[in-house]
Design a protein around this motif. Structure first.
Motif, PDB file in Angstrom:
ATOM      1  N   GLU A   1      10.067  14.453  -1.039  1.00  0.00           N
ATOM      2  CA  GLU A   1      10.654  13.632  -1.800  1.00  0.00           C
ATOM      3  C   GLU A   1       9.672  13.351  -3.172  1.00  0.00           C
ATOM      4  O   GLU A   1       9.998  13.170  -4.201  1.00  0.00           O
ATOM      5  N   LEU A   2       8.423  12.950  -2.549  1.00  0.00           N
ATOM      6  CA  LEU A   2       7.502  12.608  -3.332  1.00  0.00           C
ATOM      7  C   LEU A   2       7.030  13.698  -4.355  1.00  0.00           C
ATOM      8  O   LEU A   2       6.935  13.852  -5.523  1.00  0.00           O
ATOM      9  N   VAL A   3       6.787  14.858  -3.868  1.00  0.00           N
ATOM     10  CA  VAL A   3       6.524  16.074  -4.724  1.00  0.00           C
ATOM     11  C   VAL A   3       7.565  16.305  -5.608  1.00  0.00           C
ATOM     12  O   VAL A   3       7.424  16.575  -6.833  1.00  0.00           O
ATOM     13  N   SER A   4       8.782  16.050  -5.244  1.00  0.00           N
ATOM     14  CA  SER A   4       9.958  16.487  -6.060  1.00  0.00           C
ATOM     15  C   SER A   4       9.864  15.385  -7.324  1.00  0.00           C
ATOM     16  O   SER A   4       9.986  15.598  -8.433  1.00  0.00           O
ATOM     17  N   GLY A   5       9.771  14.031  -7.072  1.00  0.00           N
ATOM     18  CA  GLY A   5       9.440  13.079  -8.114  1.00  0.00           C
ATOM     19  C   GLY A   5       8.014  13.277  -9.011  1.00  0.00           C
ATOM     20  O   GLY A   5       8.207  13.497 -10.027  1.00  0.00           O
ATOM     21  N   ALA A   6       7.052  13.849  -8.307  1.00  0.00           N
ATOM     22  CA  ALA A   6       5.934  14.174  -9.077  1.00  0.00           C
ATOM     23  C   ALA A   6       6.208  14.993 -10.230  1.00  0.00           C
ATOM     24  O   ALA A   6       5.884  15.166 -11.197  1.00  0.00           O
ATOM     25  N   ARG A   7       7.149  16.153  -9.464  1.00  0.00           N
ATOM     26  CA  ARG A   7       7.132  17.358 -10.624  1.00  0.00           C
ATOM     27  C   ARG A   7       7.932  16.892 -11.854  1.00  0.00           C
ATOM     28  O   ARG A   7       8.077  17.575 -12.914  1.00  0.00           O
TER      29      ARG A   7
ATOM     30  N   MET B   1       0.865  -1.334  -0.036  1.00  0.00           N
ATOM     31  CA  MET B   1      -0.023   0.042   0.046  1.00  0.00           C
ATOM     32  C   MET B   1       0.772   1.265   0.077  1.00  0.00           C
ATOM     33  O   MET B   1       1.963   1.307   0.560  1.00  0.00           O
ATOM     34  N   HIS B   2       0.194   2.167  -0.568  1.00  0.00           N
ATOM     35  CA  HIS B   2       1.297   3.787  -0.550  1.00  0.00           C
ATOM     36  C   HIS B   2       1.432   4.147   0.723  1.00  0.00           C
ATOM     37  O   HIS B   2       2.581   4.854   0.972  1.00  0.00           O
ATOM     38  N   THR B   3       0.514   3.661   1.575  1.00  0.00           N
ATOM     39  CA  THR B   3       0.846   4.341   3.128  1.00  0.00           C
ATOM     40  C   THR B   3       1.844   3.720   3.750  1.00  0.00           C
ATOM     41  O   THR B   3       2.516   4.246   4.661  1.00  0.00           O
ATOM     42  N   MET B   4       2.683   2.609   3.287  1.00  0.00           N
ATOM     43  CA  MET B   4       3.760   2.049   3.668  1.00  0.00           C
ATOM     44  C   MET B   4       4.878   2.752   3.068  1.00  0.00           C
ATOM     45  O   MET B   4       6.219   2.414   3.389  1.00  0.00           O
ATOM     46  N   ASP B   5       4.734   3.565   1.915  1.00  0.00           N
ATOM     47  CA  ASP B   5       5.885   4.330   1.439  1.00  0.00           C
ATOM     48  C   ASP B   5       6.587   5.050   2.385  1.00  0.00           C
ATOM     49  O   ASP B   5       6.055   6.258   3.037  1.00  0.00           O
TER      50      ASP B   5
ATOM     51  N   ASP C   1       3.809   7.947 -10.313  1.00  0.00           N
ATOM     52  CA  ASP C   1       3.690   6.791  -9.238  1.00  0.00           C
ATOM     53  C   ASP C   1       3.796   7.593  -8.003  1.00  0.00           C
ATOM     54  O   ASP C   1       3.134   7.497  -6.805  1.00  0.00           O
ATOM     55  N   ALA C   2       4.594   8.482  -7.875  1.00  0.00           N
ATOM     56  CA  ALA C   2       4.953   9.051  -6.755  1.00  0.00           C
ATOM     57  C   ALA C   2       3.830  10.182  -6.255  1.00  0.00           C
ATOM     58  O   ALA C   2       3.577  10.408  -5.145  1.00  0.00           O
ATOM     59  N   PHE C   3       3.209  10.710  -7.485  1.00  0.00           N
ATOM     60  CA  PHE C   3       1.841  11.439  -7.054  1.00  0.00           C
ATOM     61  C   PHE C   3       1.004  10.480  -6.517  1.00  0.00           C
ATOM     62  O   PHE C   3      -0.076  10.886  -5.583  1.00  0.00           O
ATOM     63  N   ALA C   4       0.704   9.282  -7.187  1.00  0.00           N
ATOM     64  CA  ALA C   4      -0.282   8.550  -6.547  1.00  0.00           C
ATOM     65  C   ALA C   4      -0.089   8.228  -4.876  1.00  0.00           C
ATOM     66  O   ALA C   4      -0.862   7.851  -4.301  1.00  0.00           O
ATOM     67  N   VAL C   5       1.398   7.969  -4.559  1.00  0.00           N
ATOM     68  CA  VAL C   5       1.466   7.812  -3.206  1.00  0.00           C
ATOM     69  C   VAL C   5       0.955   9.094  -2.479  1.00  0.00           C
ATOM     70  O   VAL C   5       0.195   8.717  -1.636  1.00  0.00           O
ATOM     71  N   LEU C   6       1.270  10.007  -2.979  1.00  0.00           N
ATOM     72  CA  LEU C   6       0.814  11.466  -2.215  1.00  0.00           C
ATOM     73  C   LEU C   6      -0.708  11.372  -2.104  1.00  0.00           C
ATOM     74  O   LEU C   6      -1.489  11.728  -1.244  1.00  0.00           O
ATOM     75  N   VAL C   7      -1.480  11.019  -3.190  1.00  0.00           N
ATOM     76  CA  VAL C   7      -3.068  10.898  -3.165  1.00  0.00           C
ATOM     77  C   VAL C   7      -3.379   9.606  -2.284  1.00  0.00           C
ATOM     78  O   VAL C   7      -4.393   9.932  -1.174  1.00  0.00           O
TER      79      VAL C   7
END
Lengths: 250, 184
Positions: free
Chosen positions: B11-17, B1-5, B22-28
């Motif tokens: 870091e996720l924002v930087s990836g999403a940018r 699950m994303h919650t385990m990321d 997938d990084a944005f999906a984790v944030l969602v």
């Protein structure tokens, strides 16, 4: 922490709100969908955008533009440009894309076989039709619901007329023109437009702001013009005929 | 699950940018539930649409997001705005109809207690739903999403003193209407 605060935190855990696990998938799908008219307003580009929407033409084959919105704005003289030119022919072959208003495979967002009156209820602008008798009998009407103000495709025996609500939003449909092909400014009843000669690529910005060129189709020559907040595109005719049909659209 | 990321928001924002969906999906996934709760508190049944719009809009706005800022209040500013817009454009101008979930019966718990708890939550939610918009918003951000006071202020784009006094006013309104009913 007061009693009432505890009760509110507890309440949060027991809210019967809508929204399930599929929300992530839905969000990602929406981000990936083509967005011919992005909702985020950039007021400074609005005035010229109407014309540009339509036709972002870059001489020479071009790939990999990012971020695309900036690239397009830059090409039109706003912002900083980030364009990489490569000497490579445009891809050819069957279309796999679903650019709104295209002739490609039908997307689930497209309703076919409509009557004008039905289509009219689904878009925010008044649908115009060609009055020139040589236009022939209309063979189909489609509405693509992915654009905020609506997009209508009217099919005739020899050509396709696409009408898109401009709404002042950032336009994202573009065209890439290969070397040897060109674009001429044109007017239709005084309204500004372009004639794009020869085959060219159609591109669009997806919802994340990227130019999608990987699945674009080839388009034949088109006449594009903008009038009354609506962008029109006629595809499939020679220039003289296209201009005559276009002038009769109202 | 994303919650385990384990990756941080930054870091996720930087990836999403950089286009990593997938990084944005984790944030969602990370903020889906709290975003829905806030949206529900503000816009009721339109919560899901508001949250969808908010995440899509957030993704598009990532380019303008200051990387040294906190993602959470920034996101909830968008969630609150979208929810407000939904609420305003909704044809239903009546009081929000909010519901508590019927909980599964847990072993050992007395049925009477469960019913009493549920009724109490319903009563509290009714009162929250009857608050004027600006007070309901602050309650939704602070308690339904669990934002801190300063994050709540940031999400409302107001000084922390303003958020604090609005919150305190909201709690007083709730207390006044509930009287001694809350015994949790």
């Amino acid at each position: 922490m007061t009693v009432i605060e505890d009760a509110l935190f507890d309440l949060a855990e027991h809210l019967d709100h809508p929204g399930g696990e599929e929300l992530e998938a839905t969000v990602l799908r929406r981000i990936n969908e083509p967005a011919p008219f992005d909702a985020s307003p950039r007021s400074r580009v609005r005035t010229w955008l109407a014309v540009a929407a339509v036709v972002v033409v870059i001489a020479g084959a071009l790939v990999a533009i990012a971020p695309a919105r900036r690239a397009i704005a830059d090409w039109l003289g706003i912002g900083a440009v980030e364009v990489r030119r490569v000497d490579r022919p445009l891809p050819n072959g069957p279309s796999t894309h679903t650019v709104p208003g295209s002739l490609g495979p039908t997307s689930p967002a497209v309703d076919e076989g409509l009557q004008i009156a039905t289509a009219q209820r689904r878009v925010r602008f008044t649908i115009a039709v060609p009055r020139d008798p040589t236009a022939g009998t209309r063979s189909g009407v489609e509405v693509d619901s992915r654009t905020p103000g609506g997009l209508v495709v009217l099919r005739y025996p020899r050509f396709t007329l696409v009408e898109i609500a401009s709404q002042g939003d950032v336009p994202v449909v573009g065209k890439l023109v290969a070397p040897g092909e060109h674009v001429d400014p044109a007017t239709v009843g005084g309204a500004p437009g372009f004639w794009v000669a020869g085959a060219h690529q159609v591109t669009y910005l997806d919802r994340s702001g990227r130019v999608r060129t990987d699945t674009v189709r080839r388009s034949g020559p088109v006449l594009v013009w903008v009038a009354g907040g609506v962008t029109y595109r006629i595809e499939g005719l020679d220039r003289v005929t296209a201009a005559r049909i276009a002038a009769s659209v109202h | 699950m994303h919650t385990m990321d384990r990756r941080s928001d930054a870091e996720l924002v930087s990836g999403a940018r950089q286009g990593d969906l997938d990084a944005f999906a984790v944030l969602v996934g990370r903020y889906r539930v709290s975003a829905l709760r806030v949206a529900y508190g503000i816009a009721g049944s339109e919560a899901e649409d508001a949250v969808q719009d908010a995440f899509v809009k957030a993704f598009r706005k990532l380019e303008g997001f200051r990387t040294d800022a906190a993602f959470r209040p920034w996101l909830f500013t968008i969630v609150a705005n979208e929810s407000r817009n939904r609420r305003r454009s909704s044809s239903r101008r009546t009081k929000l109809d909010l519901q508590v979930r019927d909980q599964p019966q847990s072993a050992g718990a007395a049925v009477d207690d469960l019913v009493a708890q549920r009724d109490q939550r319903r009563r509290l939610l009714d009162v929250v739903a009857s608050l004027p918009d600006r007070y309901r918003e602050v309650v939704a951000l602070r308690y339904f999403a669990g934002l801190s006071e300063s994050e709540t202020a940031a999400a409302l784009s107001c000084p922390s003193g303003t958020a604090k006094s609005r919150l305190s006013r909201a709690l007083n309104m709730l207390r006044a209407q509930l009287g001694e009913e809350v015994t949790l």
